[in-house]
Design an enzyme around this catalytic site. Structure first.
Site, PDB file in Angstrom:
ATOM      1  N   HIS A 177       1.660   3.801   1.840  1.00 51.27           N
ATOM      2  CA  HIS A 177       2.123   4.520   3.026  1.00 51.27           C
ATOM      3  C   HIS A 177       3.644   4.534   3.002  1.00 51.27           C
ATOM      4  CE1 HIS A 177      -1.833   4.110   5.546  1.00 51.27           C
ATOM      5  NE2 HIS A 177      -1.888   5.070   4.645  1.00 51.27           N
ATOM      6  N   ASP A 231      -0.502  -4.037   5.979  1.00 46.62           N
ATOM      7  CA  ASP A 231      -1.131  -3.742   7.264  1.00 46.62           C
ATOM      8  C   ASP A 231      -2.621  -4.062   7.150  1.00 46.62           C
ATOM      9  OD1 ASP A 231       1.382  -2.591   7.300  1.00 46.62           O
ATOM     10  OD2 ASP A 231       0.719  -0.679   8.096  1.00 46.62           O
ATOM     11  N   ASP A 270       6.167   4.156   4.965  1.00 46.75           N
ATOM     12  CA  ASP A 270       7.053   3.149   5.546  1.00 46.75           C
ATOM     13  C   ASP A 270       7.072   1.852   4.741  1.00 46.75           C
ATOM     14  OD1 ASP A 270       4.345   3.090   6.544  1.00 46.75           O
ATOM     15  OD2 ASP A 270       4.926   1.543   7.971  1.00 46.75           O
ATOM     16  N   HIS A 271       6.292   1.800   3.662  1.00 42.80           N
ATOM     17  CA  HIS A 271       6.270   0.614   2.812  1.00 42.80           C
ATOM     18  C   HIS A 271       6.789   0.888   1.404  1.00 42.80           C
ATOM     19  CE1 HIS A 271       3.806  -1.925   5.588  1.00 42.80           C
ATOM     20  NE2 HIS A 271       3.561  -0.713   6.083  1.00 42.80           N
ATOM     21  N   HIS A 273       5.927  -5.554  12.308  1.00 42.44           N
ATOM     22  CA  HIS A 273       5.326  -4.224  12.179  1.00 42.44           C
ATOM     23  C   HIS A 273       5.007  -3.649  13.559  1.00 42.44           C
ATOM     24  CE1 HIS A 273       2.570  -1.033  10.688  1.00 42.44           C
ATOM     25  NE2 HIS A 273       3.331  -1.116   9.601  1.00 42.44           N
ATOM     26  N   HIS A 314       0.849  -1.193   0.000  1.00 40.38           N
ATOM     27  CA  HIS A 314       0.000   0.000   0.000  1.00 40.38           C
ATOM     28  C   HIS A 314       0.880   1.236   0.000  1.00 40.38           C
ATOM     29  CE1 HIS A 314       0.863  -0.669   4.261  1.00 40.38           C
ATOM     30  NE2 HIS A 314       0.438   0.555   4.545  1.00 40.38           N
ATOM     31  N   HIS A 317      -7.116  -1.882   5.623  1.00 43.28           N
ATOM     32  CA  HIS A 317      -6.291  -0.909   6.330  1.00 43.28           C
ATOM     33  C   HIS A 317      -6.815   0.514   6.206  1.00 43.28           C
ATOM     34  CE1 HIS A 317      -2.770   0.674   8.217  1.00 43.28           C
ATOM     35  NE2 HIS A 317      -2.212   1.146   7.124  1.00 43.28           N
TER      36      HIS A 317
END
Length: 308
Positions: free
Chosen positions: A65, A214, A67-68, A272, A63, A144
């Site tokens: 975001h 997530d 941090d990914h 995570h 996805h 998520h």
């Protein structure tokens, strides 16, 4: 080599800490490398753990975001500096809502790439990302609050094991043995057919792996990963923060363990972690209270999916 392994490159969550890198993993299937998520520092971790970046063929982004995904421009730029074979296309699979962003980002930072980068959309529902006789990689929805996907790696049937004494007894030529491992019968020069079952035994069990991050707890995730051997599932919080977890589209360690138990997995890997936890042990203890075959992810952890 006949590897099927998962290596954790990063298992932290959105806020950076000195304990963990953001989300990223490598699935090594027979020296073909698949990266799942590409948080900051992923390229450093690839080098730290000795991966040959020229074997990296696919990157799957769960996805959009940071941090990914924020490690992606740096990684692609570095691949361009390694004299990657122009014929060695890199396939980047991203949620459909992120295709334009990723395309523009990579074009800005690595405008003159020496190799092709294909940006491929993950569409709502299930997507077959890769398929061969030996492996199938499929995405499935997670929950998520934004378009988000998990990924399953499902190995095809393993070759049958040859019975050496029976091969010698029936004078099976060496050049036919690979086809017999694949299930073929053997015909003698006089026309007599020796059934494959007389020459082989069942091969080793096939292995499978699922990545779930997530997501909040949802029975649809259980259905998606039913029967998978090893499940990586986010465990951002302990269960005393379950209200916050639901509000933010995350799971607790208890949720992760419940998914593994109901999916009848062989092993659960949690990760995570929220920055509030300086030690993953309480999260692991909570998961093990429901699903004893749980382990806590840490950078460098490698799981051999053939040896559970």
């Amino acid at each position: 080599m006949d590897r099927f392994q998962v290596t954790i490159l990063g298992c932290g969550s959105a806020k950076p800490t000195t304990l963990h890198y953001p989300s990223s993993q490598i699935v090594n299937f027979r020296e073909r490398l698949f990266m799942i998520d590409c948080g900051e520092g992923a390229q450093v971790q690839l080098m730290r753990y000795g991966f040959n970046v020229n074997h990296l063929t696919d990157i799957m982004i769960s996805h959009m975001h940071g941090d990914h995904v924020l490690g992606l421009p740096g990684l692609v730029s570095t691949l361009d500096l390694t004299n990657r074979d122009p014929a060695n296309t890199l396939r980047v699979h991203v949620p459909s809502s992120g295709v334009q962003i990723i395309t523009e980002m990579l074009d800005f930072f690595t405008k003159y790439k020496s190799f092709e980068v294909k940006i491929l959309p993950l569409l709502p529902g299930n997507n077959t990302i890769f398929e061969s006789d030996n492996l199938k990689v499929v995405s499935f929805p997670l929950y998520h609050g934004v378009e988000c996907y998990g990924f399953k790696f499902i190995e095809g049937p393993r070759p049958r094991k040859l019975l050496g004494d029976m091969l010698e007894f029936h004078h099976v030529p060496y050049y036919l043995r690979n086809s017999i491992k694949a299930g073929a019968d053997f015909m003698k020069p006089d026309g007599t057919v020796i059934p494959n079952a007389h020459l082989t035994t069942e091969g080793s069990p096939s292995a499978s792996y699922a990545y779930c991050s997530d997501t909040r707890f949802d029975p649809r995730v259980v259905s998606a990963v039913k029967g998978i051997d090893v499940i990586y599932h986010e465990a951002t919080y302990l269960d005393d923060c379950r209200v916050k977890a639901r509000e933010r589209g995350h799971s607790t360690a208890l949720d992760a363990a419940t998914v593994a138990r109901e999916a009848q997995a062989k092993k659960l890997v949690i990760g995570h972690y929220s920055k509030r936890y300086k030690d993953s042990q309480p999260l692991l203890d909570e998961a093990m209270s429901v699903f004893p075959d749980s382990v806590a992810a840490n950078e460098g952890l490698t799981i051999d999916l053939r040896r559970l």
